[in-house]
Design a protein around this motif. Structure first.
Motif, mmCIF file in Angstrom:
data_model
loop_
_atom_site.group_PDB
_atom_site.id
_atom_site.type_symbol
_atom_site.label_atom_id
_atom_site.label_comp_id
_atom_site.label_asym_id
_atom_site.label_seq_id
_atom_site.Cartn_x
_atom_site.Cartn_y
_atom_site.Cartn_z
ATOM 1 N N ALA A 72 52.347 71.127 24.859
ATOM 2 C CA ALA A 72 52.876 71.901 23.735
ATOM 3 C C ALA A 72 53.492 70.958 22.712
ATOM 4 N N ALA A 73 53.562 71.396 21.476
ATOM 5 C CA ALA A 73 54.054 70.542 20.390
ATOM 6 C C ALA A 73 55.436 69.981 20.670
ATOM 7 N N ASN A 74 56.282 70.786 21.296
ATOM 8 C CA ASN A 74 57.641 70.340 21.631
ATOM 9 C C ASN A 74 57.839 70.129 23.119
ATOM 10 N N GLY A 75 56.733 70.113 23.868
ATOM 11 C CA GLY A 75 56.842 69.908 25.304
ATOM 12 C C GLY A 75 57.331 71.149 26.028
ATOM 13 N N THR A 76 57.573 71.008 27.314
ATOM 14 C CA THR A 76 58.073 72.088 28.159
ATOM 15 C C THR A 76 59.243 71.561 28.968
ATOM 16 N N TRP A 77 60.314 72.337 29.036
ATOM 17 C CA TRP A 77 61.483 71.912 29.815
ATOM 18 C C TRP A 77 61.045 71.585 31.244
ATOM 19 N N SER A 78 61.509 70.454 31.753
ATOM 20 C CA SER A 78 61.119 69.987 33.079
ATOM 21 C C SER A 78 62.280 70.064 34.066
ATOM 22 N N TRP A 79 61.977 70.571 35.261
ATOM 23 C CA TRP A 79 62.956 70.551 36.345
ATOM 24 C C TRP A 79 62.600 69.478 37.374
ATOM 25 N N ARG A 80 61.829 68.491 36.953
ATOM 26 C CA ARG A 80 61.505 67.395 37.862
ATOM 27 C C ARG A 80 62.753 66.539 38.099
ATOM 28 N N ASP A 81 63.001 66.198 39.349
ATOM 29 C CA ASP A 81 64.191 65.420 39.713
ATOM 30 C C ASP A 81 64.288 64.141 38.884
ATOM 31 N N GLY A 82 65.474 63.891 38.342
ATOM 32 C CA GLY A 82 65.730 62.637 37.657
ATOM 33 C C GLY A 82 65.415 62.611 36.180
ATOM 34 N N VAL A 83 64.852 63.702 35.648
ATOM 35 C CA VAL A 83 64.606 63.742 34.203
ATOM 36 C C VAL A 83 65.944 63.710 33.472
ATOM 37 N N ILE A 84 66.006 62.950 32.390
ATOM 38 C CA ILE A 84 67.237 62.784 31.617
ATOM 39 C C ILE A 84 67.315 63.857 30.534
ATOM 40 N N CYS A 85 68.469 64.483 30.409
ATOM 41 C CA CYS A 85 68.709 65.514 29.395
ATOM 42 C C CYS A 85 69.749 64.998 28.401
ATOM 43 N N TRP A 106 69.935 70.746 43.997
ATOM 44 C CA TRP A 106 70.108 72.147 43.667
ATOM 45 C C TRP A 106 69.041 72.555 42.645
ATOM 46 N N ALA A 107 68.434 73.700 42.855
ATOM 47 C CA ALA A 107 67.351 74.147 41.974
ATOM 48 C C ALA A 107 67.881 74.532 40.598
ATOM 49 N N TYR A 108 67.099 74.229 39.569
ATOM 50 C CA TYR A 108 67.389 74.622 38.176
ATOM 51 C C TYR A 108 68.781 74.195 37.734
ATOM 52 N N THR A 109 69.141 72.965 38.096
ATOM 53 C CA THR A 109 70.512 72.481 37.889
ATOM 54 C C THR A 109 70.484 71.051 37.370
ATOM 55 N N THR A 110 71.452 70.726 36.524
ATOM 56 C CA THR A 110 71.646 69.342 36.098
ATOM 57 C C THR A 110 72.999 68.838 36.587
ATOM 58 N N THR A 111 73.054 67.555 36.880
ATOM 59 C CA THR A 111 74.297 66.903 37.269
ATOM 60 C C THR A 111 74.858 66.197 36.051
ATOM 61 N N GLU A 112 76.157 66.406 35.806
ATOM 62 C CA GLU A 112 76.772 65.918 34.572
ATOM 63 C C GLU A 112 78.204 65.459 34.807
ATOM 64 N N THR A 122 77.974 70.079 38.419
ATOM 65 C CA THR A 122 76.643 70.571 38.095
ATOM 66 C C THR A 122 76.721 71.777 37.165
ATOM 67 N N ARG A 123 75.632 71.993 36.424
ATOM 68 C CA ARG A 123 75.489 73.161 35.575
ATOM 69 C C ARG A 123 74.098 73.757 35.810
ATOM 70 N N TYR A 124 74.027 75.070 35.828
ATOM 71 C CA TYR A 124 72.783 75.787 36.111
ATOM 72 C C TYR A 124 72.069 76.174 34.827
ATOM 73 N N GLY A 125 70.764 76.023 34.805
ATOM 74 C CA GLY A 125 69.951 76.555 33.724
ATOM 75 C C GLY A 125 69.545 75.555 32.665
ATOM 76 N N GLU A 126 68.479 75.926 31.948
ATOM 77 C CA GLU A 126 68.004 75.091 30.854
ATOM 78 C C GLU A 126 69.067 75.002 29.764
ATOM 79 N N ASP A 157 73.719 63.256 42.436
ATOM 80 C CA ASP A 157 74.170 64.442 43.174
ATOM 81 C C ASP A 157 75.283 64.101 44.157
ATOM 82 N N GLN A 158 75.195 62.932 44.769
ATOM 83 C CA GLN A 158 76.246 62.519 45.696
ATOM 84 C C GLN A 158 77.581 62.370 44.988
ATOM 85 N N TRP A 159 77.553 61.873 43.765
ATOM 86 C CA TRP A 159 78.801 61.754 42.999
ATOM 87 C C TRP A 159 79.341 63.126 42.622
ATOM 88 N N ALA A 160 78.441 64.099 42.418
ATOM 89 C CA ALA A 160 78.890 65.463 42.155
ATOM 90 C C ALA A 160 79.526 66.060 43.405
#
Length: 222
Positions: A72-85, A106-112, A122-126, A157-160
Motif C-alpha cells: 500500500a502507498a503508506n504501508g500497513t501497520w505491522s505487529w511483527r516483533d521488534g518493529v520500531i514505532c 504480548w499481542a498487539y502491544t508496544t513496549t515503551e 506497555t501500551r495496547y493497540g495501533e 519486554d524484560q525491562w517492562a
C-alpha cells in the motif's frame, strides 16, 4: 546557576504534567533540555528533517512479506516483533517525538519508556488508532533478521516486566534507566549487538530511529 535551577524546575514540571496525559505514544514528559553533545537547534533540525523525509519517503516491504504482495502507498501497520514505532510528540512547543518497539510477549502491544510514574511499560493497540491526531511511522532495522528483531523485542519486554525507571535524560550504553528512543536503541544493542546510529555520543532521539541509514520505513500515518 540561576539558569540551571530554572532548567531543573522546568524538567520537574514537565515530568509531573506529562503523567496526566495517558495518551498512547504522545507522552509529554520529555525534557526541553539539557542534553549532552547536541544543541537545541540540532534536535529541532533532526526532528523536522526526519518527519519531512518520512512524509515523502518510499515505503519498503516489511521483512517476511510475500514478494508478490502489493505494498500500500503508506504501508500497513505491522505487529511483527521488534518493529520500531515513532510518532511526533511536543512539550511546550518543543517537538521531540516518541518511540517504542513492538512487543514479543504480548499481542498487539508496544513496549515503551512512558514517564516517571509508569517507567518502562506497555501500551495496547495501533498508535494511529490510539491517538489519531499524531503522525506515526514504523521502521525496520535493515541489517537484522526476523529472529534478531524478536530477540530485541524480548529484551525490551524484560525491562517492562522489571518496570525499569524512566529518565528523560537517560544516556546510551546503559540499562539502568530509559528514555523512549534509548529503550529501542538498548534493546537492539543488547539483543542483537547492533548499535543504531545517533548524533550525540550520549543520547539518541526518536527522529534518529526514523530517518537513519540503518532503518527502512515500512508504515506511515499522517
Amino acid at each position: 546557576m540561576k539558569k540551571f535551577l530554572i532548567s531543573a524546575a522546568i524538567l520537574s514540571l514537565i515530568a509531573t504534567i506529562g503523567t496526566n496525559y495517558p495518551i498512547l505514544a504522545k507522552v509529554d514528559d520529555e525534557p526541553m533540555f539539557p542534553y549532552q553533545g547536541i544543541t537545541e537547534e540540532e534536535i529541532h533540525k533532526l526532528t523536522d528533517d526526519a518527519f519531512e523525509w518520512a512524509s515523502h519517503a518510499p515505503i519498503v516491504a516489511d521483512k517476511g512479506t510475500n514478494p508478490n504482495t502489493r505494498i500500500a502507498a503508506n504501508g500497513t501497520w505491522s505487529w511483527r516483533d521488534g518493529v520500531i514505532c515513532v510518532s511526533d510528540s511536543t512539550t511546550y512547543g518543543f517537538e521531540h517525538g516518541h518511540a517504542g518497539i513492538v512487543s514479543a510477549s504480548w499481542a498487539y502491544t508496544t513496549t515503551e519508556a512512558l514517564n516517571k510514574v509508569e517507567g518502562v511499560g506497555t501500551r495496547y493497540g495501533e498508535w494511529y488508532i490510539r491517538e489519531p491526531s499524531v503522525r506515526c511511522y514504523q521502521c525496520g532495522v535493515r541489517s537484522t533478521s526476523i529472529e534478531q528483531d524478536h530477540a530485541a523485542a524480548v529484551v525490551a519486554d524484560q525491562w517492562a516486566i522489571q518496570n525499569k525507571p524512566y529518565n528523560p535524560l537517560a544516556t546510551v550504553n546503559q540499562t539502568n534507566e530509559f528514555q523512549c528512543a534509548q529503550l529501542v536503541y538498548e534493546a537492539y544493542r543488547v539483543g542483537t549487538g547492533v548499535q543504531l546510529p545517533h548524533t550525540s555520543p550520549w543520547h539518541i532521539f526518536p527522529a534518529e530511529l526514523l530517518h537513519s541509514t540503518a532503518t527502512d520505513l515500512i508504515f506511515r500515518y499522517e
